[in-house]
Design a protein around this motif. Sequence first.
Motif, PDB file in Angstrom:
ATOM      1  N   VAL A 158      17.883  52.799  39.423  1.00 35.85           N
ATOM      2  CA  VAL A 158      19.140  52.260  39.962  1.00 35.85           C
ATOM      3  C   VAL A 158      19.462  53.025  41.234  1.00 35.85           C
ATOM      4  O   VAL A 158      19.705  54.229  41.194  1.00 35.85           O
ATOM      5  N   ASN A 159      19.435  52.318  42.377  1.00 32.96           N
ATOM      6  CA  ASN A 159      19.805  52.998  43.614  1.00 32.96           C
ATOM      7  C   ASN A 159      21.220  52.599  44.036  1.00 32.96           C
ATOM      8  O   ASN A 159      21.838  51.708  43.459  1.00 32.96           O
ATOM      9  N   ASN A 160      21.741  53.308  45.034  1.00 31.96           N
ATOM     10  CA  ASN A 160      23.099  53.045  45.509  1.00 31.96           C
ATOM     11  C   ASN A 160      23.254  51.618  46.017  1.00 31.96           C
ATOM     12  O   ASN A 160      24.297  50.996  45.807  1.00 31.96           O
ATOM     13  N   HIS A 161      22.218  51.106  46.658  1.00 36.48           N
ATOM     14  CA  HIS A 161      22.272  49.734  47.155  1.00 36.48           C
ATOM     15  C   HIS A 161      22.492  48.759  45.990  1.00 36.48           C
ATOM     16  O   HIS A 161      23.329  47.859  46.069  1.00 36.48           O
ATOM     17  N   TRP A 162      21.740  48.938  44.906  1.00 36.92           N
ATOM     18  CA  TRP A 162      21.910  48.058  43.757  1.00 36.92           C
ATOM     19  C   TRP A 162      23.311  48.198  43.168  1.00 36.92           C
ATOM     20  O   TRP A 162      23.947  47.202  42.796  1.00 36.92           O
ATOM     21  N   ALA A 163      23.822  49.423  43.087  1.00 36.88           N
ATOM     22  CA  ALA A 163      25.164  49.637  42.527  1.00 36.88           C
ATOM     23  C   ALA A 163      26.202  48.824  43.304  1.00 36.88           C
ATOM     24  O   ALA A 163      27.055  48.154  42.707  1.00 36.88           O
ATOM     25  N   TRP A 164      26.109  48.849  44.632  1.00 42.28           N
ATOM     26  CA  TRP A 164      27.077  48.111  45.443  1.00 42.28           C
ATOM     27  C   TRP A 164      26.783  46.620  45.469  1.00 42.28           C
ATOM     28  O   TRP A 164      27.696  45.803  45.561  1.00 42.28           O
ATOM     29  N   PHE A 165      25.528  46.247  45.310  1.00 44.54           N
ATOM     30  CA  PHE A 165      25.202  44.832  45.117  1.00 44.54           C
ATOM     31  C   PHE A 165      25.830  44.341  43.817  1.00 44.54           C
ATOM     32  O   PHE A 165      26.343  43.220  43.737  1.00 44.54           O
ATOM     33  N   HIS A 166      25.818  45.181  42.796  1.00 42.08           N
ATOM     34  CA  HIS A 166      26.430  44.809  41.517  1.00 42.08           C
ATOM     35  C   HIS A 166      27.927  44.549  41.688  1.00 42.08           C
ATOM     36  O   HIS A 166      28.462  43.599  41.113  1.00 42.08           O
ATOM     37  N   ILE A 167      28.601  45.372  42.475  1.00 45.36           N
ATOM     38  CA  ILE A 167      30.027  45.131  42.752  1.00 45.36           C
ATOM     39  C   ILE A 167      30.186  43.789  43.450  1.00 45.36           C
ATOM     40  O   ILE A 167      31.097  43.018  43.140  1.00 45.36           O
ATOM     41  N   LEU A 168      29.297  43.489  44.357  1.00 45.12           N
ATOM     42  CA  LEU A 168      29.331  42.212  45.074  1.00 45.12           C
ATOM     43  C   LEU A 168      29.152  41.042  44.115  1.00 45.12           C
ATOM     44  O   LEU A 168      29.957  40.098  44.111  1.00 45.12           O
ATOM     45  N   GLU A 169      28.116  41.071  43.285  1.00 43.55           N
ATOM     46  CA  GLU A 169      27.877  39.957  42.361  1.00 43.55           C
ATOM     47  C   GLU A 169      28.973  39.874  41.305  1.00 43.55           C
ATOM     48  O   GLU A 169      29.354  38.789  40.876  1.00 43.55           O
ATOM     49  N   HIS A 170      29.510  41.022  40.920  1.00 45.03           N
ATOM     50  CA  HIS A 170      30.605  41.069  39.955  1.00 45.03           C
ATOM     51  C   HIS A 170      31.834  40.349  40.522  1.00 45.03           C
ATOM     52  O   HIS A 170      32.473  39.555  39.831  1.00 45.03           O
ATOM     53  N   SER A 171      32.128  40.618  41.784  1.00 46.76           N
ATOM     54  CA  SER A 171      33.262  39.963  42.446  1.00 46.76           C
ATOM     55  C   SER A 171      33.044  38.458  42.542  1.00 46.76           C
ATOM     56  O   SER A 171      33.967  37.672  42.302  1.00 46.76           O
ATOM     57  N   ALA A 172      31.828  38.047  42.892  1.00 46.68           N
ATOM     58  CA  ALA A 172      31.532  36.613  43.000  1.00 46.68           C
ATOM     59  C   ALA A 172      31.664  35.932  41.646  1.00 46.68           C
ATOM     60  O   ALA A 172      32.222  34.831  41.543  1.00 46.68           O
ATOM     61  N   ASN A 173      31.190  36.578  40.603  1.00 43.50           N
ATOM     62  CA  ASN A 173      31.294  36.025  39.259  1.00 43.50           C
ATOM     63  C   ASN A 173      32.754  35.830  38.857  1.00 43.50           C
ATOM     64  O   ASN A 173      33.151  34.745  38.402  1.00 43.50           O
ATOM     65  N   HIS A 174      33.551  36.870  39.051  1.00 39.45           N
ATOM     66  CA  HIS A 174      34.954  36.769  38.646  1.00 39.45           C
ATOM     67  C   HIS A 174      35.779  35.888  39.590  1.00 39.45           C
ATOM     68  O   HIS A 174      36.798  35.337  39.174  1.00 39.45           O
ATOM     69  N   MET A 175      35.330  35.716  40.829  1.00 38.57           N
ATOM     70  CA  MET A 175      35.991  34.762  41.714  1.00 38.57           C
ATOM     71  C   MET A 175      35.885  33.361  41.114  1.00 38.57           C
ATOM     72  O   MET A 175      36.848  32.592  41.158  1.00 38.57           O
ATOM     73  N   GLY A 176      34.744  33.054  40.527  1.00 37.15           N
ATOM     74  CA  GLY A 176      34.584  31.766  39.846  1.00 37.15           C
ATOM     75  C   GLY A 176      35.520  31.634  38.669  1.00 37.15           C
ATOM     76  O   GLY A 176      36.118  30.572  38.451  1.00 37.15           O
ATOM     77  N   GLN A 177      35.679  32.695  37.894  1.00 40.25           N
ATOM     78  CA  GLN A 177      36.607  32.658  36.759  1.00 40.25           C
ATOM     79  C   GLN A 177      38.049  32.499  37.240  1.00 40.25           C
ATOM     80  O   GLN A 177      38.821  31.748  36.646  1.00 40.25           O
ATOM     81  N   ILE A 178      38.396  33.205  38.298  1.00 39.61           N
ATOM     82  CA  ILE A 178      39.749  33.094  38.854  1.00 39.61           C
ATOM     83  C   ILE A 178      40.009  31.658  39.294  1.00 39.61           C
ATOM     84  O   ILE A 178      41.078  31.100  39.035  1.00 39.61           O
ATOM     85  N   SER A 179      39.033  31.064  39.931  1.00 42.54           N
ATOM     86  CA  SER A 179      39.156  29.668  40.361  1.00 42.54           C
ATOM     87  C   SER A 179      39.344  28.743  39.160  1.00 42.54           C
ATOM     88  O   SER A 179      40.179  27.824  39.198  1.00 42.54           O
ATOM     89  N   LEU A 180      38.596  28.978  38.108  1.00 40.18           N
ATOM     90  CA  LEU A 180      38.734  28.175  36.880  1.00 40.18           C
ATOM     91  C   LEU A 180      40.137  28.303  36.301  1.00 40.18           C
ATOM     92  O   LEU A 180      40.770  27.302  35.951  1.00 40.18           O
ATOM     93  N   VAL A 181      40.644  29.537  36.208  1.00 44.82           N
ATOM     94  CA  VAL A 181      41.993  29.746  35.676  1.00 44.82           C
ATOM     95  C   VAL A 181      43.014  29.047  36.560  1.00 44.82           C
ATOM     96  O   VAL A 181      43.922  28.371  36.064  1.00 44.82           O
ATOM     97  N   LYS A 182      42.870  29.185  37.875  1.00 43.78           N
ATOM     98  CA  LYS A 182      43.805  28.502  38.791  1.00 43.78           C
ATOM     99  C   LYS A 182      43.795  26.994  38.587  1.00 43.78           C
ATOM    100  O   LYS A 182      44.845  26.351  38.620  1.00 43.78           O
ATOM    101  N   ASN A 183      42.611  26.436  38.355  1.00 44.12           N
ATOM    102  CA  ASN A 183      42.504  24.996  38.127  1.00 44.12           C
ATOM    103  C   ASN A 183      43.124  24.570  36.809  1.00 44.12           C
ATOM    104  O   ASN A 183      43.432  23.392  36.621  1.00 44.12           O
ATOM    105  N   ARG A 184      43.306  25.489  35.895  1.00 46.52           N
ATOM    106  CA  ARG A 184      43.914  25.193  34.593  1.00 46.52           C
ATOM    107  C   ARG A 184      45.403  25.493  34.532  1.00 46.52           C
ATOM    108  O   ARG A 184      46.028  25.287  33.504  1.00 46.52           O
ATOM    109  N   LEU A 185      45.979  26.018  35.619  1.00 43.73           N
ATOM    110  CA  LEU A 185      47.409  26.342  35.625  1.00 43.73           C
ATOM    111  C   LEU A 185      48.220  25.075  35.333  1.00 43.73           C
ATOM    112  O   LEU A 185      47.910  24.001  35.869  1.00 43.73           O
ATOM    113  N   PRO A 186      49.248  25.203  34.489  1.00 39.86           N
ATOM    114  CA  PRO A 186      50.103  24.035  34.250  1.00 39.86           C
ATOM    115  C   PRO A 186      50.810  23.613  35.527  1.00 39.86           C
ATOM    116  O   PRO A 186      51.147  24.437  36.363  1.00 39.86           O
ATOM    117  N   GLU A 187      51.020  22.319  35.654  1.00 42.98           N
ATOM    118  CA  GLU A 187      51.677  21.820  36.867  1.00 42.98           C
ATOM    119  C   GLU A 187      53.168  21.811  36.721  1.00 42.98           C
ATOM    120  O   GLU A 187      53.749  21.802  35.720  1.00 42.98           O
TER     121      GLU A 187
END
Length: 187
Positions: A158-187
């Motif tokens: 595990v190098n530092n580059h991978w660690a920060w890539f993991h933060i990047l992919e983690h953010s992208a993954n949860h951005m999708g979840q955030i978008s899903l939750v926003k799409n489910r917000l009651p109107e």
Amino acid sequence: MTSLKRIVFLFVFCFSVLGVNAQYEIKPVEGYTPQIGVMVNMLEDLKSRITEMTHDLSQEETDFLFDDKANSIGALIMHLAATESYYQVETLENRQWTEEESEFWGIATGLGEKQRKELQGKPISYYLDLWDEVRSKTLKGLKAKDDIWFAANVDENVNNHWAWFHILEHSANHMGQISLVKNRLPE
């Protein structure tokens, strides 16, 4: 349309498209070494998109759970900040969380039943401000590093580059979840 008008139209259209595409280039951010600068560009892009899609949420929307297994947007952003904080101290400061840091961030390292109950009642600005603080320290720490450090191992395989890539992919993954939750917000 005459031939000349078509040529002019195509000429203008092509340069317009080129101008738009230039906005979507990944380039090293000035002040960082090339590899780290590229990672900073991508980290900042994802963070700004998540911030843009959440900054104006109400308290009800920040805490909304669309079912009994979902996480709130507030909890997801707190989780992103906690994960970045963990990797920040691990890679940039070469240490583990202090007892105080572990007590504060620990709740947000996972996402589940406990987090659904405890990560409630704070405005979206609370979570975004925390993430801003963490990111500010990250950027300062990355600015002091170079590409040789970036390629160096933190742990075996595990190098530092991978660690920060993991933060990047983690953010992208949860951005999708955030978008899903926003799409489910009651109107």
